[in-house]
Design an enzyme around this catalytic site. Structure first.
Site, PDB file in Angstrom:
ATOM      1  N   GLU A 117       0.784  -1.229   0.000  1.00 23.33           N
ATOM      2  CA  GLU A 117       0.000   0.000   0.000  1.00 23.33           C
ATOM      3  C   GLU A 117       0.820   1.285   0.000  1.00 23.33           C
ATOM      4  O   GLU A 117       0.359   2.308  -0.480  1.00 23.33           O
ATOM      5  CB  GLU A 117      -0.955   0.013   1.210  1.00 23.33           C
ATOM      6  CG  GLU A 117      -2.005  -1.081   1.193  1.00 23.33           C
ATOM      7  CD  GLU A 117      -2.965  -0.964   0.020  1.00 23.33           C
ATOM      8  OE1 GLU A 117      -3.348   0.161  -0.334  1.00 23.33           O
ATOM      9  OE2 GLU A 117      -3.315  -2.011  -0.560  1.00 23.33           O
ATOM     10  N   SER A 156     -57.171 -18.252  29.548  1.00 22.75           N
ATOM     11  CA  SER A 156     -57.106 -18.800  30.915  1.00 22.75           C
ATOM     12  C   SER A 156     -55.749 -18.662  31.583  1.00 22.75           C
ATOM     13  O   SER A 156     -55.615 -19.009  32.764  1.00 22.75           O
ATOM     14  CB  SER A 156     -57.497 -20.274  30.876  1.00 22.75           C
ATOM     15  OG  SER A 156     -58.781 -20.419  30.337  1.00 22.75           O
TER      16      SER A 156
END
Lengths: 125, 747
Positions: free
Chosen positions: B170, B444
């Site tokens: 790089e 319930s």
């Protein structure tokens, strides 16, 4: 003890198979005694939590309360049905002045305790 | 002419002031933000660590699964952390080091032996161990808005060959330029001119860092100018090693769904399941090569291209003298060697949603995504897997299965931790989380609150109190009469209270609820931990108010814990980036209901599973494995619910349709099947509390609810809060069943 337990299971299966319609299925309640046999012997993770409890007790005596709490929380996750874990935690909170927390932990520990641990938990209440 | 010169001079002056202002601004930006290393580090969310000890009920396959989630690799000989070797009735592995909130656990070789589905011993270096914990599974993150994830690394932790390879690829003049490289720019211009398009960038590593850190990726002269200026300023303020370290942590390397993988540290974990220090040269070269084109050279999507790029990097590393010819040859012969493990991070979106929701109560969203917190939760991947398996096994077999949705919440009621959560039938899909947000009528499931309200008044109500199940009409404030009906459209005379709950009689429950009072039932719900507001209407008694599965879990959690309330929570510890515990969830029980009344309620909820609406559970669970729970079904069978508990786990299961259509299922034929399938494998302990003080047992006549005796026909032993037992005694018809008597003699 084990053979008696196996025998009991076998008979329970036999009874459930043979009982006629007029006889109620065994009531869900496990026993009538006030302090029925708790399955702690088979359910407790004895050795694993014992070392944590010992370390936590020492940390409490040394004043390392945070460390003691961490160890006891870990012990409770491993062995949540061991009354001694709750007793140690109640003692820790009582030592740090968190008396209300100590009382509730002890009260909950009573749902899992056996023998002398129950008496010691009652003393915290 | 003079005027023109004056104007130009003024314009030049203005331009100079502007440039100066810009420089001052950029200088301040660079010197302050970069110095503070203001990377936003996402919070990392971990599962519970698996605790191993002799006697633990754990199949070898389960440990195998846990290790696979942790990215351990099967080998023939243990040489480094993260490996395992399988043997007959044993599994050896090389545990990784991990910093837990309370201690640093070093890497260690461990031998775990099994007998059946139980751990029998754990040894390390010839020593028997009582307790060992594995590192927790990294299950997800909480990311900043831009979704960048990274693991920060110091430069000295990056292999030297990798740093050298990066610079070789790089920026070869990195240590000699001042932020920009004129020769680099000229070379790039020439290459681009010859190619007729942009084929090469002239950016130095410093410029790339500036671009990634501060700027957008737009291609404009203005952006390029700022980039160059800022690169110069960065070099002016910071030394080369700081810039290089910044670059290594900043560089973008991959996209994992919405998560962006930044920095070599995280990329190493993501692609190879290893720390950067553990990477071979071939793996280092692959990461270095990806910098040029993270998408183009992504080894998961483009393995051939990535391999070619890696080999190019290896060639350059050899040419530059970073590696020798043997290393070059060996590395080029290596495969890509990517991690084989199933992706775990962010695979449990429903659970992570609850973690996030609970974290938001104490933290700002921005801090969660940026402070590098470690969140240790109680999530149990083994229980989660079983919950998913149970849904997969049961749901498709239910009538209309393809249209059904589901949700499930599993908690460890002794400490209030949510262990597993399903937000729908597709557990990897982060869509509508039904466990948290599907607010539906619960039928319930609400009834235990009605009965508990009654049982807390032992002077009036006991398990043996006869209730009227005759049709009932309740006038409402708006003029409509409410006339609930039993599920079977029959009335059942005057059942005892325990039976009315076990058989889920609506008429008896509605009447009981009106007797104890709507406000009192609402108060019980609040005491049990239901925070969502419920309507103060008669239909509340039969669950007309809407609740989400997680609300029901909070309610049943308190019931399961014997009346002790703990807020449902996912988080155990929160640790900051320095390793300090900043938050811990303590074991602080609240108790606002009677322990004795809860004990009576347990009796009735166990009866549900033995003789009542939940008795089909015995097809999955052995008869001696005590469990308690309640079914719930809503109007037109729109919702099928079940909530219940054993001795270690509480689970809520819901089945229904997103369009709120009828399912044809009851609580027992839908949700209970999933619950039973789950519990039969996941639960280790039957329900077995010690009977609390203040409880006495009496033999009761099932028809009248009056005192009977052990030998009397149909008599059943029932608990009472001391002093509340019936006073009258019925005439006794002798029991005929001798087998039963013999059975009782055993105890």
């Amino acid at each position: 003890m084990v053979s008696r337990f196996i025998l009991t299971l076998g008979v329970a299966a036999l009874v459930s198979a043979c009982a006629g319609p007029s006889v109620q299925a065994p009531a869900p309640e496990p026993a009538a005694s006030k302090e029925p046999e708790v399955r702690e012997q088979t359910q407790s993770q004895g050795g694993a939590s014992q070392s944590l409890l010992t370390e936590a007790r020492q940390a409490r005596l040394d004043g390392a309360f945070d460390k003691a709490e961490g160890l006891l929380l870990r012990a409770q996750r491993i062995d949540p049905r061991n009354g001694v874990v709750y007793l140690e935690m109640a003692r820790l909170y009582a030592t740090t002045g968190a008396t209300e927390e100590a009382r509730r932990i002890a009260e909950r520990g009573l749902l899992y305790c056996t023998g002398s641990t129950c008496e010691e938990l009652r003393e915290v209440l | 002419m003079k005027t023109l010169r004056q104007i130009l001079s003024k314009l030049l002056l203005v331009a100079l002031v502007l440039v100066l202002g810009l420089l001052i601004y950029l200088d301040a930006l660079v010197s302050t933000t970069f110095a503070d290393r203001k990377w936003e580090i996402p919070a990392r969310v971990y599962s519970r660590p698996l605790e191993l000890f002799p006697g633990l009920r754990l199949a070898k396959e389960e440990l195998h699964y846990e290790l696979s989630l942790l990215g351990y690799r099967k080998v023939t000989r243990l040489t480094q952390p993260g490996q395992w070797v399988e043997g007959r009735n044993r599994l050896d592995f090389y545990g990784r080091s991990f910093r837990f909130p309370d201690e640093m656990v070093p890497a260690a070789r461990l031998e775990v032996r099994f007998s059946g589905n139980r751990v029998t011993s754990i040894r390390s270096a010839g020593r028997a161990l009582e307790l060992v914990r594995l590192e927790p599974v990294h299950i997800g993150g909480i990311y900043p808005r831009h979704r960048e994830d990274r693991l920060l690394l110091q430069l000295d932790k990056v292999p030297k060959t990798m740093v050298a390879g990066l610079l070789a690829m790089e920026d070869r003049q990195f240590y000699s330029h001042w932020g920009i490289s004129v020769t680099g720019i000229l070379r790039a211009m020439q290459a681009n001119y010859q190619a007729g398009r942009v084929v090469q960038g002239g950016s130095t590593i410093t410029q790339q860092l500036v671009k990634n850190y501060y700027l957008s990726s737009e291609r404009s002269l203005w952006r390029k100018s700022r980039e160059a200026l800022m690169a110069l300023l960065l070099e002016f303020h910071f030394d080369k090693s700081e810039i290089l370290e910044g670059y290594i942590n900043e560089v973008f390397l991959s996209q994992d769904g919405p998560r962006a993988i930044h920095g070599f540290g995280l990329a190493s974990e993501y692609f190879f399941d290893r720390s950067l220090a553990e990477l071979g040269i071939h793996q280092q070269a692959l990461l270095v090569g990806m910098v040029k084109g993270p998408s183009l050279y992504n080894p998961l999507r483009n393995p051939e291209r990535a391999l070619a790029r890696r080999n190019t990097v290896l060639d350059v590393m050899y040419q530059q003298g970073i590696i020798n010819d043997v290393e070059q040859t060996v590395s080029k012969a290596m495969p890509l060697a990517l991690s084989q493990r199933t992706r775990v991070v962010n695979s449990y979106p429903a659970y992570l949603a609850l973690v996030r929701r609970q974290l938001r109560q104490d933290y700002h969203e921005q801090d969660l995504g940026s402070l590098g917190l470690s969140i240790f939760t109680g999530f149990d991947p083994l229980l989660q897997r079983q919950a998913e398996r149970s849904v997969e096994a049961v749901l498709p077999r239910l009538p209309g299965g393809e249209q059904l949705e589901t949700a499930m919440v599993v908690t460890s009621f002794d400490n209030g931790e949510v262990k597993a959560l399903l937000g729908g039938r597709k557990p990897r899909y982060a869509g509508f989380n039904r466990a948290l947000d599907a607010v539906r009528p619960v039928g319930s499931l609400i009834k235990p609150a009605v009965y508990l309200t009654a049982l807390q008044d032992p002077a009036k109500y006991t398990l043996a109190t006869p209730l009227s199940d005759a049709p009932v009409t309740v006038a409402s404030a708006v003029g409509d009469d409410w006339q609930p009906r039993n599920f079977d459209r029959q009335s059942h005379g005057d059942p005892l209270l325990h039976k009315a709950l076990a058989q889920s009689y609506n008429q008896a429950t509605a009447r009981l609820g009106m007797q104890v009072g709507i406000e009192e039932v609402l108060d019980t719900l609040r005491r049990l931990g239901v925070e969502r507001r419920q309507p103060a209407v008669p239909a509340l008694m039969l669950g007309a108010g809407g609740l989400a599965p997680v609300d029901i879990a909070a309610m049943y959690q308190t019931i399961a814990a014997g009346g002790f309330r703990l807020p449902l929570h996912t988080i155990r510890d929160v640790v900051d980036a320095r390793g300090t515990v900043v938050q811990r969830f303590p074991l602080h029980y609240e108790r606002e209901v009677s322990i004795q009344a809860i004990h009576l309620l347990h009796y009735a909820l166990r009866e549900v599973m033995e003789e009542g609406t939940g008795k089909s559970v015995r097809r999955s669970l052995p008869r001696d494995f005590a469990v308690a729970g309640k079914t719930g079904t809503t109007n037109d069978n729109r919702d099928s619910w079940f909530a219940g508990f054993s001795g270690d786990l509480m689970a809520v299961s819901w089945v229904g349709r997103d369009d709120n259509g009828g399912t044809g299922l009851t609580g027992a034929t839908g949700a209970l099947k999933i619950w039973a399938d789950f519990m039969s494998t996941a639960s280790r302990v039957p329900l077995a509390y010690r009977v609390p003080e203040g409880i006495e047992h009496y033999w009761i006549d099932p028809a009248s609810g009056q005192l009977s005796a052990e030998d009397c026909e149909g008599a059943r032993l029932m608990p009472f809060i001391s002093g509340s037992q019936p006073q009258k005694r019925v005439n006794c018809a002798q029991r005929k069943d001798r087998v039963m008597e013999w059975f009782r003699d055993l105890f």
